[in-house]
Design a protein around this motif. Structure first.
Motif, PDB file in Angstrom:
ATOM      1  N   MET A 108      26.108  13.934  20.447  1.00 53.23           N
ATOM      2  CA  MET A 108      25.718  13.928  18.992  1.00 53.23           C
ATOM      3  C   MET A 108      24.322  13.158  18.691  1.00 53.23           C
ATOM      4  N   THR A 109      23.756  13.523  17.933  1.00 52.71           N
ATOM      5  CA  THR A 109      22.620  12.925  17.392  1.00 52.71           C
ATOM      6  C   THR A 109      22.897  11.860  16.168  1.00 52.71           C
ATOM      7  N   LEU A 110      22.029  10.761  16.283  1.00 53.20           N
ATOM      8  CA  LEU A 110      22.143   9.762  15.191  1.00 53.20           C
ATOM      9  C   LEU A 110      20.713  10.092  14.382  1.00 53.20           C
ATOM     10  N   HIS A 111      21.113  10.254  13.232  1.00 57.46           N
ATOM     11  CA  HIS A 111      19.908  10.444  12.105  1.00 57.46           C
ATOM     12  C   HIS A 111      19.701   9.141  11.095  1.00 57.46           C
ATOM     13  N   HIS A 112      18.462   8.987  11.039  1.00 55.58           N
ATOM     14  CA  HIS A 112      18.175   7.721  10.508  1.00 55.58           C
ATOM     15  C   HIS A 112      17.076   8.363   9.153  1.00 55.58           C
ATOM     16  N   LEU A 113      17.473   8.219   8.089  1.00 51.59           N
ATOM     17  CA  LEU A 113      16.847   8.648   6.731  1.00 51.59           C
ATOM     18  C   LEU A 113      16.390   7.382   5.957  1.00 51.59           C
ATOM     19  N   VAL A 114      15.051   7.657   5.468  1.00 45.33           N
ATOM     20  CA  VAL A 114      14.539   6.339   4.594  1.00 45.33           C
ATOM     21  C   VAL A 114      13.893   7.124   3.492  1.00 45.33           C
ATOM     22  N   LEU A 115      13.982   6.504   2.325  1.00 46.31           N
ATOM     23  CA  LEU A 115      13.072   6.897   1.070  1.00 46.31           C
ATOM     24  C   LEU A 115      12.348   5.629   0.569  1.00 46.31           C
ATOM     25  N   PHE A 116      11.267   5.620   0.414  1.00 42.42           N
ATOM     26  CA  PHE A 116      10.534   4.674  -0.349  1.00 42.42           C
ATOM     27  C   PHE A 116      10.003   5.011  -1.596  1.00 42.42           C
ATOM     28  N   ARG A 117      10.082   4.326  -2.736  1.00 40.93           N
ATOM     29  CA  ARG A 117       9.364   4.183  -3.855  1.00 40.93           C
ATOM     30  C   ARG A 117       8.521   2.964  -4.109  1.00 40.93           C
ATOM     31  N   PHE A 118       7.318   3.490  -4.186  1.00 38.57           N
ATOM     32  CA  PHE A 118       5.980   2.379  -4.300  1.00 38.57           C
ATOM     33  C   PHE A 118       5.656   1.920  -5.779  1.00 38.57           C
ATOM     34  N   HIS A 119       5.132   0.887  -5.761  1.00 42.50           N
ATOM     35  CA  HIS A 119       4.930   0.193  -6.816  1.00 42.50           C
ATOM     36  C   HIS A 119       3.953   1.313  -7.801  1.00 42.50           C
ATOM     37  N   GLU A 120       3.810   1.181  -9.034  1.00 46.32           N
ATOM     38  CA  GLU A 120       3.176   2.374  -9.665  1.00 46.32           C
ATOM     39  C   GLU A 120       1.673   2.303  -9.422  1.00 46.32           C
ATOM     40  N   ASP A 121       1.109   1.129  -9.191  1.00 53.44           N
ATOM     41  CA  ASP A 121      -0.412   1.173  -8.905  1.00 53.44           C
ATOM     42  C   ASP A 121      -0.969   1.419  -7.611  1.00 53.44           C
ATOM     43  N   THR A 122       0.259   1.881  -6.655  1.00 57.64           N
ATOM     44  CA  THR A 122      -0.189   2.299  -5.279  1.00 57.64           C
ATOM     45  C   THR A 122      -1.312   3.306  -5.304  1.00 57.64           C
ATOM     46  N   GLU A 123      -2.219   3.359  -4.373  1.00 55.21           N
ATOM     47  CA  GLU A 123      -3.354   4.218  -4.339  1.00 55.21           C
ATOM     48  C   GLU A 123      -2.962   5.277  -3.349  1.00 55.21           C
ATOM     49  N   ALA A 124      -3.353   6.522  -3.536  1.00 53.61           N
ATOM     50  CA  ALA A 124      -3.304   7.565  -2.715  1.00 53.61           C
ATOM     51  C   ALA A 124      -3.564   7.181  -1.056  1.00 53.61           C
ATOM     52  N   ALA A 125      -4.398   6.553  -1.154  1.00 54.66           N
ATOM     53  CA  ALA A 125      -5.217   6.304   0.419  1.00 54.66           C
ATOM     54  C   ALA A 125      -4.349   5.250   0.978  1.00 54.66           C
ATOM     55  N   GLU A 126      -3.453   4.438   0.299  1.00 50.37           N
ATOM     56  CA  GLU A 126      -2.649   3.460   0.757  1.00 50.37           C
ATOM     57  C   GLU A 126      -1.444   4.023   1.396  1.00 50.37           C
ATOM     58  N   VAL A 127      -0.813   5.077   0.857  1.00 53.30           N
ATOM     59  CA  VAL A 127       0.028   6.095   0.967  1.00 53.30           C
ATOM     60  C   VAL A 127      -0.188   6.841   2.319  1.00 53.30           C
ATOM     61  N   ASP A 128      -1.388   7.435   2.336  1.00 55.26           N
ATOM     62  CA  ASP A 128      -1.980   7.929   3.442  1.00 55.26           C
ATOM     63  C   ASP A 128      -1.921   7.055   4.604  1.00 55.26           C
ATOM     64  N   ALA A 129      -2.375   5.981   4.372  1.00 57.68           N
ATOM     65  CA  ALA A 129      -2.226   4.853   5.619  1.00 57.68           C
ATOM     66  C   ALA A 129      -0.922   4.905   6.069  1.00 57.68           C
ATOM     67  N   VAL A 130       0.102   4.665   5.113  1.00 52.87           N
ATOM     68  CA  VAL A 130       1.307   4.376   5.703  1.00 52.87           C
ATOM     69  C   VAL A 130       2.000   5.651   6.513  1.00 52.87           C
ATOM     70  N   VAL A 131       1.570   6.848   6.001  1.00 55.20           N
ATOM     71  CA  VAL A 131       1.889   8.004   6.674  1.00 55.20           C
ATOM     72  C   VAL A 131       1.321   8.225   8.201  1.00 55.20           C
ATOM     73  N   GLU A 132       0.172   7.901   8.199  1.00 52.15           N
ATOM     74  CA  GLU A 132      -0.445   7.818   9.374  1.00 52.15           C
ATOM     75  C   GLU A 132      -0.089   6.985  10.265  1.00 52.15           C
ATOM     76  N   ALA A 133       0.115   5.477   9.882  1.00 54.69           N
ATOM     77  CA  ALA A 133       0.698   4.836  10.926  1.00 54.69           C
ATOM     78  C   ALA A 133       2.267   4.978  11.263  1.00 54.69           C
ATOM     79  N   LEU A 134       2.795   5.713  10.488  1.00 56.47           N
ATOM     80  CA  LEU A 134       4.159   5.993  11.061  1.00 56.47           C
ATOM     81  C   LEU A 134       4.267   7.209  11.781  1.00 56.47           C
ATOM     82  N   ARG A 135       3.296   8.043  11.740  1.00 59.88           N
ATOM     83  CA  ARG A 135       3.256   9.328  12.568  1.00 59.88           C
ATOM     84  C   ARG A 135       2.818   8.967  14.011  1.00 59.88           C
ATOM     85  N   ALA A 136       2.149   7.772  14.082  1.00 58.29           N
ATOM     86  CA  ALA A 136       1.845   7.412  15.423  1.00 58.29           C
ATOM     87  C   ALA A 136       2.829   6.880  16.162  1.00 58.29           C
TER      88      ALA A 136
END
Length: 98
Positions: free
Chosen positions: A1-29
């Motif tokens: 059996m595989t254990l799956h971990h799902l996470v959803l984030f909602r960011f503050h309204e003033d979050t910039e696209a570049a900040e989200v891109d940085a999170v995605v890049e760091a997580l993908r590493a």
């Protein structure tokens, strides 16, 4: 059996696209640093439907011990501390097996 971990984030309204891109890049590493990740998908919401969350993470593990290693791994904790926590307005998570 595989254990799956799902996470959803909602960011503050003033979050910039570049900040989200940085999170995605760091997580993908993370799979290069944390071999316990059997599968790892990260992506920002495409904005196709109203009411969605801003970012999703889907991670797969062979065991609960592998999940615990990922959860506590210093590289993962650094991404959370440095990039995610300052942006997050809400977070939802679930772990399940298939």
């Amino acid at each position: 059996m595989t254990l799956h971990h799902l996470v959803l984030f909602r960011f503050h309204e003033d979050t910039e696209a570049a900040e989200v891109d940085a999170v995605v890049e760091a997580l993908r590493a993370l799979p290069a640093t944390i071999p316990e990740l059997a599968g790892y998908r990260v992506g920002a919401d495409l904005g196709l439907t109203e009411g969605t969350w801003d970012l999703g993470v889907a991670a797969d593990f062979a065991s609960g011990d592998d999940f615990a290693t990922y959860r506590e791994h210093p590289a993962h904790q650094q991404v959370i501390h440095d990039l995610i926590t300052p942006l997050v307005a809400a977070r939802a998570t679930v772990q399940y097996r298939t």
